[in-house]
Design a protein around this motif. Structure first.
Motif, PDB file in Angstrom:
ATOM      1  N   HIS A 131       0.908  -1.137  -0.006  1.00  0.00           N
ATOM      2  CA  HIS A 131      -0.095  -0.084   0.028  1.00  0.00           C
ATOM      3  C   HIS A 131       1.058   1.190  -0.027  1.00  0.00           C
ATOM      4  N   GLU A 166      -2.359   0.503   7.667  1.00  0.00           N
ATOM      5  CA  GLU A 166      -1.392  -0.693   7.457  1.00  0.00           C
ATOM      6  C   GLU A 166      -0.299  -0.276   6.616  1.00  0.00           C
ATOM      7  N   HIS A 220       2.438  -7.326   4.248  1.00  0.00           N
ATOM      8  CA  HIS A 220       1.184  -6.998   4.136  1.00  0.00           C
ATOM      9  C   HIS A 220       0.716  -7.214   5.884  1.00  0.00           C
ATOM     10  N   ALA A 221      -0.289  -6.696   6.216  1.00  0.00           N
ATOM     11  CA  ALA A 221      -1.020  -7.053   7.495  1.00  0.00           C
ATOM     12  C   ALA A 221      -2.375  -6.940   6.965  1.00  0.00           C
TER      13      ALA A 221
HETATM   14 ZN   LIG Z   1      -2.335  -5.290   2.483  1.00  0.00          ZN
END
Ligand SMILES: [Zn+2]
Length: 330
Positions: A131, A166, A220-221
């Protein structure tokens, strides 16, 4: 690796006495350890360490910095090396730090004082913090030549308790991971180092491709409308002919290493490996790629944990260990 290392402390070379002093400052999650060791003609002696290594037991993966001073008679050279080691046992960790520093020091020669070459220096890892500050919902093909489209960069999730986006959490983790890998001599290419960028997922894959990365790691989370869901999982590309068929198997191997390490170190619930054929950043990749979902920001407990430096250190240390294993550095 051995091919890259000059014969250490060649005995026949008159007048060359290499004394290596290793000062390892070990910064652990809950405290600091200090180790002073000397090496002469291949023998390493631990002179002093403080606090007692046992006192920092079980702090998990740790970053160590070592100052290495080499003093050949002809051309004194001082080299600062940063080492990163991961070990459950701090005593072993200190030994590892010393040994690595000495190996690195042995590669130094008066002619090329900074050419501390090792296998690691030929490896490239591309890290993509998922992101960015603002999503870009305009569309791009999910793979080369595809008519199927997805947003270039989606918004990502957010900490249900902390409110941290995030994009910020994964950037923090990614920058720490870069530091650890670089300390091992690995070349790291980042898709971004700040929040204020606009780079689509296909562009991120193409950054990894252009770098000829040995591994592309997309951090990522996770998020879910059910706050009770928690744990970590690692995504990898399913095999799609012409897109990912050559990278699917090695990607799965890397994902497996990362998932095992991640759950072992963090104690997170193991949600396993997930093959995906719909992820733009996978389908454009020509290099092995994994996407660790390090935890659920929508789970209050995991959200709080992931914002702590100690938990981030665990995540980073274990990802680094898996990456280094996969690329053949350790
Ligand atoms: Zn993500």
């Amino acid at each position: 690796m051995s091919k890259q290392i000059h014969p250490p402390l060649r005995a026949g070379r008159r007048g060359l006495i290499l004394v290596v002093i290793v000062l390892a400052l070990v910064v652990a999650g809950s405290g600091a350890a200090f180790a002073l060791a000397s090496s002469h003609k291949g023998k390493t002696t631990l002179i002093k360490s403080t606090p007692a290594p046992a006192s920092v037991a079980d702090t998990g993966p740790t970053t160590a910095q070592a100052l290495v001073a080499t003093t050949p008679q002809t051309s004194p050279t001082t080299q600062v090396l940063t080492l990163a080691v991961t070990a459950k046992n701090p005593r072993q960790m200190i030994i590892d730090a010393s040994a690595s520093a000495i190996v690195a020091a042995a590669t130094l020669s008066p002619a090329s004082p900074v050419q501390a070459t090792a296998a690691a220096l030929q490896k490239v890892v591309c890290i993509d913090p998922g992101h960015q500050a603002h999503p870009d919902l305009t569309l791009e093909p999910i793979g080369p030549g595809s008519k199927e489209m997805k947003p270039k960069v989606e918004a990502g999730t957010r900490g249900v308790v902390t409110g941290v986006p995030e994009s910020q959490l994964v950037l923090t983790i990614a920058l720490k991971l870069r530091a650890v890998l670089e300390a091992h001599g690995v070349k790291v290419v980042m898709t971004r180092t700040t929040q204020n960028v606009d780079i689509s997922n296909s562009q991120r894959a193409q950054i990894a491709n252009a770098a000829h990365a040995n591994l592309f790691v997309r951090i990522h989370a996770n998020g879910n409308s059910d706050e009770s869901i928690h744990g970590s999982e690692v995504l990898y590309p399913s095999s799609i002919k012409g897109w990912t068929d050559t990278i699917a198997a090695p990607s799965k191997r890397a994902a497996s290493l990362a998932e095992q390490d991640l759950v072992a170190a963090t104690g997170a619930r193991n949600l396993g490996l997930v093959a995906r054929g719909d992820i733009t950043g996978f389908n454009w990749s020509k290099v092995p790629v994994i996407l660790p979902e390090v935890g659920f920001m929508t789970n209050p407990n995991e959200d709080r944990l992931m914002e702590t430096s100690a938990y981030q250190t665990k995540i980073v240390g274990t990802l680094a260990q898996a990456i280094l294993t996969f690329i053949g550095v350790r």
